[in-house]
Write an enzyme that holds these catalytic residues in place. Structure first.
Site, PDB file in Angstrom:
ATOM      1  N   ALA A 164      -9.569   5.116   4.961  1.00 38.16           N
ATOM      2  CA  ALA A 164      -9.388   6.238   5.883  1.00 38.16           C
ATOM      3  C   ALA A 164     -10.680   6.986   6.161  1.00 38.16           C
ATOM      4  O   ALA A 164     -11.446   7.309   5.259  1.00 38.16           O
ATOM      5  CB  ALA A 164      -8.331   7.227   5.377  1.00 38.16           C
TER       6      ALA A 164
ATOM      7  N   GLY B 238      -7.945   8.636  10.447  1.00 37.27           N
ATOM      8  CA  GLY B 238      -8.260   8.643  11.876  1.00 37.27           C
ATOM      9  C   GLY B 238      -9.329   9.619  12.303  1.00 37.27           C
ATOM     10  O   GLY B 238      -9.623   9.726  13.498  1.00 37.27           O
TER      11      GLY B 238
ATOM     12  N   LYS C 290       0.866  -1.180   0.000  1.00 35.60           N
ATOM     13  CA  LYS C 290       0.000   0.000   0.000  1.00 35.60           C
ATOM     14  C   LYS C 290       0.901   1.228   0.000  1.00 35.60           C
ATOM     15  O   LYS C 290       1.660   1.457   0.935  1.00 35.60           O
ATOM     16  CB  LYS C 290      -0.910   0.016   1.228  1.00 35.60           C
TER      17      LYS C 290
ATOM     18  N   THR D   3      -8.815   2.615  12.557  1.00 35.43           N
ATOM     19  CA  THR D   3      -9.057   3.361  13.789  1.00 35.43           C
ATOM     20  C   THR D   3     -10.400   3.061  14.422  1.00 35.43           C
ATOM     21  O   THR D   3     -10.494   2.829  15.634  1.00 35.43           O
ATOM     22  CB  THR D   3      -8.940   4.872  13.522  1.00 35.43           C
TER      23      THR D   3
END
Length: 259
Positions: free
Chosen positions: A184, A158, A97, A207
């Protein structure tokens, strides 16, 4: 017939990819990965130490999983390429990635440096999944450069803000011929479901699972949400309208009997 996602010649059953950062310990991470039934797991290279005599994160990742190192910490294409090569040399495989970030405040990816890294690594035989800000022109160039999938952000890393880039991601899904995987910012299972309903090939979540009060149950919830969203997409979602539409006929069921 199974609904498989194919990336780099590998058949993926579960369209929920899971990151390994922010978990309080490796055992909790392992339990969450197992409950999510994850097939693809991302890990930062700095956390991989195959020669370590103490706890090694790789020992806690289910053996069937594809381990996809990320180039976290890279600030330009050269650094990303170097990290990818180190990952391969450490035995982590060919999946990578690409993550190139110079912006310290919002942690937004540098699309141009990401493109440069993708061009180099794809030629070297890597299965490249670049993390990017959603941009159709860059996405098309990443495809031409040899990316195996593209990973547009839903919102900043996050932030748990959901799919703030929805319209741009929808354009990419309709125009890009390789898998589009939202990565994300997905803070809730409903956000992951929304991505799948749009036709995204998969989502990557870290997260929201890792910092939940109960990460294992949250992993389970995301797994179910991704599955539900995918089924809804395949079933054919209908577009919303501005007016009501009765689900039962409004005529023909009340009759006045003749005298």
């Amino acid at each position: 017939m199974k609904d498989l996602l194919i990336i780099g010649g590998r058949a993926i059953n579960n369209r929920l990819f899971v990151g390994t950062g922010k978990f309080s310990d490796f055992r909790l991470m392992k339990d969450a990965l197992e409950k999510a039934a994850a097939d693809v797991v991302t890990v930062a290279l700095r956390r991989v130490d195959a020669g370590s005599k103490t706890d090694n994160i790789l020992d806690y990742i289910p053996r069937h999983c594809v381990v996809m190192p990320n180039t976290s910490g890279a600030r330009n294409a050269d650094e990303a390429v170097r990290i990818a090569r180190l990952a391969r040399a450490s035995g982590a495989g060919d999946w990578i990635k690409i993550e190139v970030i110079q912006d310290n405040k919002y942690l937004l990816p540098d699309n141009l440096e990401t493109l440069k890294a993708t061009e180099v690594l794809a030629k070297e035989g890597f299965i490249v999944l670049p993390y990017m800000s959603p941009d159709l022109s860059i996405a098309k160039r990443l495809v031409s450069a040899g990316a195996s999938a593209v990973m547009p952000l839903g919102s900043p890393i996050g932030s748990n803000r959901g799919v703030k880039t929805k319209e741009l991601v929808e354009i990419m899904v309709s125009e890009i011929k390789i898998p589009v995987i939202v990565d994300a910012g997905l803070g809730s299972p409903s956000s992951a479901c929304e991505c799948m309903e749009m036709g995204c090939a998969a989502v990557l979540v870290n997260t929201a699972i890792a910092i939940a009060e109960d990460p294992v149950n949250m992993a389970w919830a995301f797994k179910d949400a991704v599955s539900a969203g995918r089924r809804a997409y395949l079933a054919g979602l209908t577009c919303g309208g501005n007016f009501a539409s009765p689900s039962s006929p409004l005529t023909g069921f009340l009759r006045k009997e003749d005298n």
